[in-house]
Motif scaffolding. Structure first.
Motif, PDB file in Angstrom:
ATOM      1  N   UNK A 189      24.567  52.423  68.854  1.00 51.13           N
ATOM      2  CA  UNK A 189      25.807  53.083  68.445  1.00 51.13           C
ATOM      3  C   UNK A 189      27.068  52.334  68.880  1.00 51.13           C
ATOM      4  N   UNK A 190      26.885  51.235  69.588  1.00 52.07           N
ATOM      5  CA  UNK A 190      28.031  50.564  70.200  1.00 52.07           C
ATOM      6  C   UNK A 190      28.717  49.600  69.239  1.00 52.07           C
ATOM      7  N   UNK A 191      30.038  49.515  69.381  1.00 50.10           N
ATOM      8  CA  UNK A 191      30.796  48.445  68.750  1.00 50.10           C
ATOM      9  C   UNK A 191      30.979  47.348  69.792  1.00 50.10           C
ATOM     10  N   UNK A 192      30.737  46.117  69.407  1.00 43.17           N
ATOM     11  CA  UNK A 192      30.791  44.980  70.325  1.00 43.17           C
ATOM     12  C   UNK A 192      32.058  44.182  70.053  1.00 43.17           C
ATOM     13  N   UNK A 193      32.794  43.893  71.138  1.00 43.35           N
ATOM     14  CA  UNK A 193      34.064  43.167  71.014  1.00 43.35           C
ATOM     15  C   UNK A 193      33.984  41.846  71.784  1.00 43.35           C
ATOM     16  N   UNK A 194      34.585  40.806  71.202  1.00 40.60           N
ATOM     17  CA  UNK A 194      34.780  39.529  71.887  1.00 40.60           C
ATOM     18  C   UNK A 194      36.075  38.916  71.379  1.00 40.60           C
ATOM     19  N   UNK A 195      36.616  37.977  72.124  1.00 42.75           N
ATOM     20  CA  UNK A 195      37.872  37.364  71.699  1.00 42.75           C
ATOM     21  C   UNK A 195      37.643  36.476  70.475  1.00 42.75           C
ATOM     22  N   UNK A 196      38.656  36.372  69.640  1.00 42.05           N
ATOM     23  CA  UNK A 196      38.561  35.550  68.439  1.00 42.05           C
ATOM     24  C   UNK A 196      38.311  34.088  68.799  1.00 42.05           C
ATOM     25  N   UNK A 197      38.975  33.607  69.851  1.00 46.09           N
ATOM     26  CA  UNK A 197      38.825  32.200  70.227  1.00 46.09           C
ATOM     27  C   UNK A 197      37.391  31.886  70.644  1.00 46.09           C
ATOM     28  N   UNK A 245      25.563  44.792  60.648  1.00 39.06           N
ATOM     29  CA  UNK A 245      25.906  46.188  60.335  1.00 39.06           C
ATOM     30  C   UNK A 245      27.389  46.493  60.570  1.00 39.06           C
ATOM     31  N   UNK A 246      28.182  45.455  60.737  1.00 43.60           N
ATOM     32  CA  UNK A 246      29.623  45.632  60.893  1.00 43.60           C
ATOM     33  C   UNK A 246      30.051  46.190  62.229  1.00 43.60           C
ATOM     34  N   UNK A 247      29.222  45.984  63.258  1.00 41.54           N
ATOM     35  CA  UNK A 247      29.520  46.532  64.579  1.00 41.54           C
ATOM     36  C   UNK A 247      29.989  45.471  65.571  1.00 41.54           C
ATOM     37  N   UNK A 248      30.298  44.282  65.072  1.00 43.40           N
ATOM     38  CA  UNK A 248      30.851  43.222  65.914  1.00 43.40           C
ATOM     39  C   UNK A 248      32.261  42.923  65.434  1.00 43.40           C
ATOM     40  N   UNK A 249      33.201  42.840  66.389  1.00 40.91           N
ATOM     41  CA  UNK A 249      34.593  42.568  66.033  1.00 40.91           C
ATOM     42  C   UNK A 249      35.182  41.540  66.986  1.00 40.91           C
ATOM     43  N   UNK A 250      35.949  40.617  66.441  1.00 36.94           N
ATOM     44  CA  UNK A 250      36.680  39.640  67.239  1.00 36.94           C
ATOM     45  C   UNK A 250      38.143  40.044  67.264  1.00 36.94           C
ATOM     46  N   UNK A 251      38.726  40.089  68.455  1.00 39.52           N
ATOM     47  CA  UNK A 251      40.100  40.545  68.593  1.00 39.52           C
ATOM     48  C   UNK A 251      41.051  39.384  68.871  1.00 39.52           C
ATOM     49  N   UNK A 252      42.310  39.606  68.531  1.00 37.03           N
ATOM     50  CA  UNK A 252      43.374  38.643  68.761  1.00 37.03           C
ATOM     51  C   UNK A 252      44.067  38.952  70.087  1.00 37.03           C
ATOM     52  N   UNK A 253      44.717  37.967  70.714  1.00 35.41           N
ATOM     53  CA  UNK A 253      45.468  38.225  71.941  1.00 35.41           C
ATOM     54  C   UNK A 253      46.484  39.341  71.746  1.00 35.41           C
ATOM     55  N   UNK A 254      46.545  40.255  72.717  1.00 34.20           N
ATOM     56  CA  UNK A 254      47.494  41.353  72.664  1.00 34.20           C
ATOM     57  C   UNK A 254      47.002  42.567  71.920  1.00 34.20           C
TER      58      UNK A 254
END
Length: 262
Positions: free
Chosen positions: A97-105, A140-149
């Motif tokens: 059920x988790x969404x996984x986040x990591x930095x875009x870089x 399954x669309x549960x991984x997202x890369x985030x931008x600074x800030x």
């Protein structure tokens, strides 16, 4: 900057560490209940390394939680000892059920087949393990890369700490006027790098940036009194930093009895 073998032995001896069988290190991950969500910061080595690692799920269950209760996984970076625990032996998602986040870089670097092909041969398995670990979540669309800030979760802010990897980041949790910084791989050996923060490790993508980041984080954490959680600090890896002249020292938390009203 490196460190000579004799100097390393002296530092380890001062810390009462037995180096006759090599330098040991912890691999910690952190489960935080924010009051609204159950957040896991890093997932350990899973099946990617030896038999003394990969016990995160056993420890998670022993603490009273199950993998399907985890709402979010925040990765400090995409090295195998921090993300391989995302999947089981068959490559299936451990946290359904988790969404996984990591930095875009970091995603742009470690998940790129083109970067992997250009990397030294000895590093290429790291890229393969990173892609395999996030694959079922991406599917399954549960991984997202985030931008600074970018704001990910209430009460949690991203602290960019590049150097060890291109997008290495820590996560600052804030509640009731207190702060906890879960910083990933700012320190690999507490006996050496608090006393000599200018010492880098060969796994740093950019050693000079990693050194500058470490010094800056030490200074800010000391000034603000943050509690720290580190992946490679002695278990449980929680404590504070004290400044000692031009260097620093690690002050681990003290164990104590649980209050009966908790």
């Amino acid at each position: 900057k490196g460190i000579q073998a004799d100097d390393l032995q002296r530092l380890l001896a001062r810390m009462f560490q037995d180096n006759t069988r090599g330098v040991q290190t912890a691999v910690n991950a952190y489960l935080v209940h924010t009051g609204e969500q159950l957040v896991l910061v890093d997932t350990g080595a899973g099946q990617c390394f030896g038999p003394t690692l990969g016990t995160l799920l056993d420890n998670l269950r022993a603490s009273g939680y199950t993998p399907d209760a985890v709402d979010a996984v925040l990765l400090t970076h995409l090295h195998p000892d921090h993300l391989c625990g995302l999947v089981d032996r068959d490559g299936a998602a451990v946290f359904p059920k988790a969404k996984v986040w990591a930095s875009q870089a970091d995603a742009d670097f470690w998940l790129s087949e083109q970067v992997a092909e250009a990397a030294p041969e000895g590093m290429r398995p790291f890229f393969k393990m990173a892609r395999a670990a996030v694959a079922p979540y991406r599917a399954k669309g549960a991984f997202a890369a985030y931008q600074p800030g970018e704001r990910l979760l209430a009460g949690v802010s991203v602290r960019p700490t590049p150097g060890h990897t291109p997008g290495h980041a820590g996560y600052l949790f804030e509640a009731a006027g207190k702060q906890l910084l879960l910083w990933g791989d700012i320190v690999h050996n507490h006996a050496v790098q608090f006393a000599q923060p200018e010492v880098a490790i060969e796994f740093d993508t950019d050693p000079q940036q990693a050194i500058a980041t470490r010094k800056a984080v030490f200074a800010e954490a000391t000034k603000r009194g943050w509690m720290i959680g580190g992946a490679h600090l002695p278990f449980p890896g929680l404590g504070h930093i004290r400044q000692e002249g031009n260097a620093f020292a690690w002050v681990p938390v003290e164990y104590g009895p649980l209050r009966s009203d908790r």
